[in-house]
Scaffold this motif. Structure first.
Motif, PDB file in Angstrom:
ATOM      1  N   THR A  12      41.450  32.050  40.573  1.00  0.00           N
ATOM      2  CA  THR A  12      42.176  33.006  41.399  1.00  0.00           C
ATOM      3  C   THR A  12      41.964  34.413  40.854  1.00  0.00           C
ATOM      4  OG1 THR A  12      44.182  32.867  40.055  1.00  0.00           O
ATOM      5  CG2 THR A  12      43.959  31.300  41.909  1.00  0.00           C
ATOM      6  N   HIS A  33      44.917  34.698  45.501  1.00  0.00           N
ATOM      7  CA  HIS A  33      43.704  34.625  46.313  1.00  0.00           C
ATOM      8  C   HIS A  33      42.502  34.324  45.411  1.00  0.00           C
ATOM      9  CE1 HIS A  33      46.286  36.470  49.267  1.00  0.00           C
ATOM     10  NE2 HIS A  33      45.315  36.520  50.166  1.00  0.00           N
ATOM     11  N   HIS A  34      41.417  33.864  46.041  1.00  0.00           N
ATOM     12  CA  HIS A  34      40.158  33.677  45.339  1.00  0.00           C
ATOM     13  C   HIS A  34      39.195  34.807  45.722  1.00  0.00           C
ATOM     14  CE1 HIS A  34      41.840  29.697  44.589  1.00  0.00           C
ATOM     15  NE2 HIS A  34      40.931  29.558  43.637  1.00  0.00           N
ATOM     16  N   HIS A  37      36.329  35.060  47.087  1.00  0.00           N
ATOM     17  CA  HIS A  37      35.682  35.037  48.398  1.00  0.00           C
ATOM     18  C   HIS A  37      36.635  35.438  49.530  1.00  0.00           C
ATOM     19  CE1 HIS A  37      37.624  31.044  48.609  1.00  0.00           C
ATOM     20  NE2 HIS A  37      37.545  31.193  49.930  1.00  0.00           N
ATOM     21  N   GLN A  38      37.921  35.485  49.245  1.00  0.00           N
ATOM     22  CA  GLN A  38      38.913  35.870  50.255  1.00  0.00           C
ATOM     23  C   GLN A  38      39.194  37.367  50.260  1.00  0.00           C
ATOM     24  OE1 GLN A  38      41.842  33.066  48.622  1.00  0.00           O
ATOM     25  NE2 GLN A  38      41.757  31.934  50.565  1.00  0.00           N
TER      26      GLN A  38
END
Length: 286
Positions: free
Chosen positions: A112, A150-151, A153-154
């Motif tokens: 994350t 969030h990660h 890629h988000q």
């Protein structure tokens, strides 16, 4: 959070041993073997100094050895000749107290946002709970409160850069090395990130060595601009940037007459090297 003026005024007191953040590059040279077994000289007799708590930008044409210089300051590579000293000690391995911000995000995609930022404190032996608290605080400072889980890629490109900046600064490094960190961003996002970097730098005042192709960026951010020649790279000129600090929004700064005068003066030196490098590559492609 303290104001930028308050942070700037107290910064020297927060770092008692400021001499430890002095960078001295002396007679630096670097040679490589080409795939054909020939010797290629990337750098020759590079000499400059970054004073404690100062922001130094290095500009030059593609292939002049800017990033190679940075790798030797960090200890990731070693010179063929000359020396790099940090805090008066010759760099002979990975240099302690340094954070590195790359052109690419260098974030772990499976972790994350908070998980990426807390890695630095965890590697230093800070407990998990304290590291998570520090990470959340730094994410708040870079405007990402609410995105902790969030990660990568988000997130947008600019948001990922903010994560990378938080990860670079969370350990409050004495030296910050930055290799074209905003080069891939659009113009508007880039200006926002430059302004945010200035604000955070005013709080911590690490010594910064910043590699860029963007002369406007160099002048807006730095106290000193080092101009390098086309390959083999060496120092052509060093310019002091006497724009007052703390500086305002970068997008506004670029319209000030003194900024334009300084940018033009440095460009007169840089332009010749850019044209020479282009002519060499164009000849090789012909």
């Amino acid at each position: 959070m303290a104001s930028r003026n308050e942070s700037a005024s107290r910064a020297p007191a927060d770092h008692a041993d400021r001499a430890a953040s002095r960078i001295e590059v002396t007679g630096l040279g670097k040679r490589f073997l080409t795939p054909k077994g020939e010797v290629f000289t990337a750098l020759r007799d590079v000499t400059f100094t970054v004073e404690p708590g100062r922001f130094c930008a290095v500009v030059g044409p593609t292939g002049c050895g800017k990033s190679t210089t940075l790798s030797m300051v960090s200890g990731l590579d070693r010179p063929s000749e000359g020396s790099v000293k940090v805090g008066g000690r010759e760099v002979s391995g990975i240099t302690g107290g340094i954070s590195f911000m790359f052109q690419t995000d260098a974030l772990l995609p499976w972790k994350t946002v908070a998980g990426n930022v807390e890695l630095g404190p965890l590697f230093r032996g800070v407990g998990k709970r304290q590291a998570r608290t520090l990470a959340r605080d730094w994410l708040r400072r870079v405007g990402l409160a609410g995105f902790e889980d969030h990660h990568p890629h988000q997130l947008s490109g600019g948001m990922r850069k903010r994560v990378a900046m938080a990860a670079a600064l969370i350990n409050e490094p004495r030296i910050l090395l930055m290799d074209e960190p905003f080069g891939a961003l659009d113009v508007q996002t880039k200006a926002i990130m430059q302004t945010e970097l200035l604000g955070l730098w005013e709080q911590l005042r690490p010594s910064v060595l910043f590699i860029t192709h963007d002369l406007d960026e160099a002048v807006a951010l730095a106290d000193r601009v080092v101009v390098m020649t086309s390959g083999p790279g060496t120092v052509k000129a060093v310019y002091e940037v006497d724009l007052p600090r703390p500086r305002g929004a970068v997008q506004d700064l670029r319209y000030e007459p003194h900024f334009l005068e300084t940018q033009h003066r440095i460009w007169e030196s840089l332009r010749e090297e850019v044209q020479r490098a282009y002519a060499l590559t164009a000849g090789a492609d012909a």
